[in-house]
Design a protein around this motif. Structure first.
Motif, PDB file in Angstrom:
ATOM      1  N   SER A 158       0.656  -1.050   0.031  1.00 48.77           N
ATOM      2  CA  SER A 158      -0.055   0.214   0.005  1.00 48.77           C
ATOM      3  C   SER A 158       0.939   1.309  -0.003  1.00 48.77           C
ATOM      4  CB  SER A 158      -0.952   0.068   1.197  1.00 48.77           C
ATOM      5  OG  SER A 158      -1.420   1.247   1.325  1.00 48.77           O
ATOM      6  N   LYS A 159       0.477   2.238  -0.549  1.00 49.03           N
ATOM      7  CA  LYS A 159       1.091   3.555  -0.996  1.00 49.03           C
ATOM      8  C   LYS A 159       1.279   4.229   0.666  1.00 49.03           C
ATOM      9  CE  LYS A 159       0.445   5.422  -5.279  1.00 49.03           C
ATOM     10  NZ  LYS A 159      -0.054   6.263  -6.344  1.00 49.03           N
ATOM     11  N   ARG A 160       0.509   3.916   1.340  1.00 51.51           N
ATOM     12  CA  ARG A 160       0.501   4.409   2.719  1.00 51.51           C
ATOM     13  C   ARG A 160       1.904   3.916   3.410  1.00 51.51           C
ATOM     14  NH1 ARG A 160      -3.551   2.467   7.867  1.00 51.51           N
ATOM     15  NH2 ARG A 160      -2.554   4.106   9.382  1.00 51.51           N
ATOM     16  N   PHE A 161       2.164   2.849   3.180  1.00 48.72           N
ATOM     17  CA  PHE A 161       3.525   2.116   3.874  1.00 48.72           C
ATOM     18  C   PHE A 161       4.711   2.038   2.728  1.00 48.72           C
ATOM     19  CE2 PHE A 161      -0.154   0.047   5.715  1.00 48.72           C
ATOM     20  CZ  PHE A 161      -0.213   0.544   6.843  1.00 48.72           C
ATOM     21  N   ARG A 162       4.755   3.369   1.865  1.00 47.37           N
ATOM     22  CA  ARG A 162       5.657   3.143   0.868  1.00 47.37           C
ATOM     23  C   ARG A 162       7.116   3.328   1.428  1.00 47.37           C
ATOM     24  NH1 ARG A 162       4.313   8.618  -1.549  1.00 47.37           N
ATOM     25  NH2 ARG A 162       2.124   7.348  -1.522  1.00 47.37           N
ATOM     26  N   ASN A 163       7.281   3.820   2.587  1.00 38.95           N
ATOM     27  CA  ASN A 163       8.772   3.927   3.334  1.00 38.95           C
ATOM     28  C   ASN A 163       8.799   2.541   4.017  1.00 38.95           C
ATOM     29  OD1 ASN A 163       8.996   6.496   2.126  1.00 38.95           O
ATOM     30  ND2 ASN A 163       7.890   7.425   3.849  1.00 38.95           N
ATOM     31  N   ALA A 164       7.939   1.698   4.279  1.00 36.54           N
ATOM     32  CA  ALA A 164       8.413   0.386   5.072  1.00 36.54           C
ATOM     33  C   ALA A 164       9.315  -0.440   4.341  1.00 36.54           C
ATOM     34  CB  ALA A 164       7.098  -0.396   5.484  1.00 36.54           C
ATOM     35  N   PRO A 165       9.343  -0.762   2.987  1.00 33.26           N
ATOM     36  CA  PRO A 165      10.057  -1.694   2.505  1.00 33.26           C
ATOM     37  C   PRO A 165      11.858  -1.294   2.639  1.00 33.26           C
ATOM     38  CG  PRO A 165       8.682  -1.089   0.813  1.00 33.26           C
ATOM     39  CD  PRO A 165       8.285  -0.249   2.154  1.00 33.26           C
ATOM     40  N   LEU A 166      12.362  -2.071   3.080  1.00 34.28           N
ATOM     41  CA  LEU A 166      14.026  -1.837   3.228  1.00 34.28           C
ATOM     42  C   LEU A 166      14.552  -2.524   2.038  1.00 34.28           C
ATOM     43  CD1 LEU A 166      14.640  -2.447   6.968  1.00 34.28           C
ATOM     44  CD2 LEU A 166      14.111  -0.143   5.795  1.00 34.28           C
ATOM     45  N   ILE A 167      14.418  -3.764   1.665  1.00 39.92           N
ATOM     46  CA  ILE A 167      14.961  -4.405   0.365  1.00 39.92           C
ATOM     47  C   ILE A 167      13.874  -5.157  -0.084  1.00 39.92           C
ATOM     48  CG2 ILE A 167      16.029  -6.161   1.977  1.00 39.92           C
ATOM     49  CD1 ILE A 167      18.428  -5.790  -0.176  1.00 39.92           C
ATOM     50  N   SER A 168      13.947  -5.706  -1.262  1.00 41.02           N
ATOM     51  CA  SER A 168      13.172  -6.664  -2.255  1.00 41.02           C
ATOM     52  C   SER A 168      14.024  -7.323  -2.990  1.00 41.02           C
ATOM     53  CB  SER A 168      12.038  -6.175  -2.842  1.00 41.02           C
ATOM     54  OG  SER A 168      11.408  -7.146  -3.231  1.00 41.02           O
ATOM     55  N   LYS A 169      14.273  -8.691  -2.997  1.00 38.83           N
ATOM     56  CA  LYS A 169      15.022  -9.467  -4.093  1.00 38.83           C
ATOM     57  C   LYS A 169      14.513 -10.970  -4.161  1.00 38.83           C
ATOM     58  CE  LYS A 169      18.649 -10.388  -0.863  1.00 38.83           C
ATOM     59  NZ  LYS A 169      19.911 -10.295  -0.478  1.00 38.83           N
ATOM     60  N   ALA A 170      14.910 -11.321  -5.339  1.00 39.00           N
ATOM     61  CA  ALA A 170      14.457 -12.954  -5.521  1.00 39.00           C
ATOM     62  C   ALA A 170      15.671 -13.661  -5.163  1.00 39.00           C
ATOM     63  CB  ALA A 170      14.600 -12.940  -7.105  1.00 39.00           C
ATOM     64  N   LEU A 171      15.465 -14.788  -4.635  1.00 43.56           N
ATOM     65  CA  LEU A 171      16.443 -15.993  -4.085  1.00 43.56           C
ATOM     66  C   LEU A 171      16.480 -16.915  -5.001  1.00 43.56           C
ATOM     67  CD1 LEU A 171      15.192 -15.694  -0.545  1.00 43.56           C
ATOM     68  CD2 LEU A 171      17.292 -14.557  -1.537  1.00 43.56           C
ATOM     69  N   PRO A 172      17.302 -16.692  -6.120  1.00 53.98           N
ATOM     70  CA  PRO A 172      17.290 -18.000  -7.276  1.00 53.98           C
ATOM     71  C   PRO A 172      18.139 -19.221  -6.489  1.00 53.98           C
ATOM     72  CG  PRO A 172      18.817 -16.082  -7.743  1.00 53.98           C
ATOM     73  CD  PRO A 172      18.070 -15.770  -6.753  1.00 53.98           C
ATOM     74  N   SER A 173      18.754 -19.157  -5.436  1.00 54.76           N
ATOM     75  CA  SER A 173      19.488 -20.189  -5.081  1.00 54.76           C
ATOM     76  C   SER A 173      18.554 -21.074  -4.103  1.00 54.76           C
ATOM     77  CB  SER A 173      20.645 -19.805  -4.128  1.00 54.76           C
ATOM     78  OG  SER A 173      20.507 -19.127  -3.201  1.00 54.76           O
ATOM     79  N   ALA A 174      17.473 -20.847  -3.995  1.00 52.79           N
ATOM     80  CA  ALA A 174      16.627 -21.417  -2.879  1.00 52.79           C
ATOM     81  C   ALA A 174      15.955 -22.628  -3.988  1.00 52.79           C
ATOM     82  CB  ALA A 174      15.362 -20.620  -2.357  1.00 52.79           C
ATOM     83  N   ASP A 175      16.078 -23.665  -3.463  1.00 51.95           N
ATOM     84  CA  ASP A 175      15.490 -24.774  -4.135  1.00 51.95           C
ATOM     85  C   ASP A 175      14.342 -25.159  -3.781  1.00 51.95           C
ATOM     86  OD1 ASP A 175      15.447 -27.050  -5.879  1.00 51.95           O
ATOM     87  OD2 ASP A 175      16.637 -28.518  -4.801  1.00 51.95           O
ATOM     88  N   CYS A 176      13.043 -24.813  -4.545  1.00 50.57           N
ATOM     89  CA  CYS A 176      11.735 -25.009  -4.141  1.00 50.57           C
ATOM     90  C   CYS A 176      11.245 -25.734  -5.259  1.00 50.57           C
ATOM     91  CB  CYS A 176      10.945 -23.358  -4.047  1.00 50.57           C
ATOM     92  SG  CYS A 176      11.192 -22.260  -5.340  1.00 50.57           S
ATOM     93  N   TYR A 177      11.740 -26.321  -6.121  1.00 56.07           N
ATOM     94  CA  TYR A 177      11.089 -27.351  -7.067  1.00 56.07           C
ATOM     95  C   TYR A 177       9.922 -26.864  -7.941  1.00 56.07           C
ATOM     96  CZ  TYR A 177      13.530 -30.612  -4.268  1.00 56.07           C
ATOM     97  OH  TYR A 177      14.746 -31.399  -3.657  1.00 56.07           O
ATOM     98  N   SER A 178      10.067 -25.563  -8.549  1.00 56.95           N
ATOM     99  CA  SER A 178       9.547 -24.845  -9.409  1.00 56.95           C
ATOM    100  C   SER A 178      10.169 -23.917 -10.396  1.00 56.95           C
ATOM    101  CB  SER A 178       8.552 -23.817  -8.430  1.00 56.95           C
ATOM    102  OG  SER A 178       7.626 -22.927  -9.172  1.00 56.95           O
ATOM    103  N   ASP A 179       9.513 -23.477 -11.244  1.00 58.17           N
ATOM    104  CA  ASP A 179      10.101 -22.620 -12.180  1.00 58.17           C
ATOM    105  C   ASP A 179       9.918 -21.181 -11.834  1.00 58.17           C
ATOM    106  OD1 ASP A 179       7.344 -22.447 -12.646  1.00 58.17           O
ATOM    107  OD2 ASP A 179       7.408 -22.509 -14.864  1.00 58.17           O
TER     108      ASP A 179
END
Length: 107
Positions: free
Chosen positions: A63-84
Motif C-alpha cells: 500500500s502507498k500508505r506504507f511506501r517507506n516501510a520496505p527496506l529491500i526486496s530481491k529474488a532468491l534464485p539459489s533457494a530450491d523450491c522445485y518450481s520454475d
C-alpha cells in the motif's frame, strides 16, 4: 506511473505488465521489487522450461500508505523450491504507534 513503479525493473513491460501498473495506480499500491537496485540474477522470478529465458513476473505489492516501510526486496534464485518460479524476499520496517483514545463526552 513514477510513483508506482521504480526505476530498477528487469526487461520490458508487456500488456500484462501495463495492466498491473494501471491496477496498482487505481488501488494505491506500489510495486516494491522495482525500487531497489539489484544485480540481474536477483531480479528474475521465473525461468522458462529449458532455461531459455528468465523474466520478472512475480511482484511484492505494498500500500502507498506504507511506501517507506520496505527496506529491500530481491529474488532468491539459489533457494530450491522445485518450481520454475523463484522465491521473493523482502524486509520491511514497521513502526507501531499507540493510538490516543478520546474520552466520550458525557452529558
Amino acid at each position: 506511473m513514477d510513483d508506482v513503479v521504480g526505476p530498477h525493473g528487469l526487461g520490458q513491460k508487456n500488456e500484462r505488465g501495463e495492466r498491473l501498473v494501471e491496477w496498482a495506480q487505481r488501488n494505491e499500491v506500489i510495486i516494491a521489487n522495482n525500487w531497489f537496485e539489484q544485480p540481474p540474477r536477483m531480479k528474475w522470478t521465473w525461468k522458462s522450461p529449458g532455461d531459455g529465458s528468465r523474466n520478472q513476473i512475480d511482484f511484492i505489492l505494498i500500500s502507498k500508505r506504507f511506501r517507506n516501510a520496505p527496506l529491500i526486496s530481491k529474488a532468491l534464485p539459489s533457494a530450491d523450491c522445485y518450481s520454475d518460479h523463484v522465491l521473493l524476499m523482502g524486509k520491511i520496517r514497521v513502526k507501531l504507534r499507540k493510538q490516543k483514545r478520546q474520552n466520550p463526552i458525557l452529558d
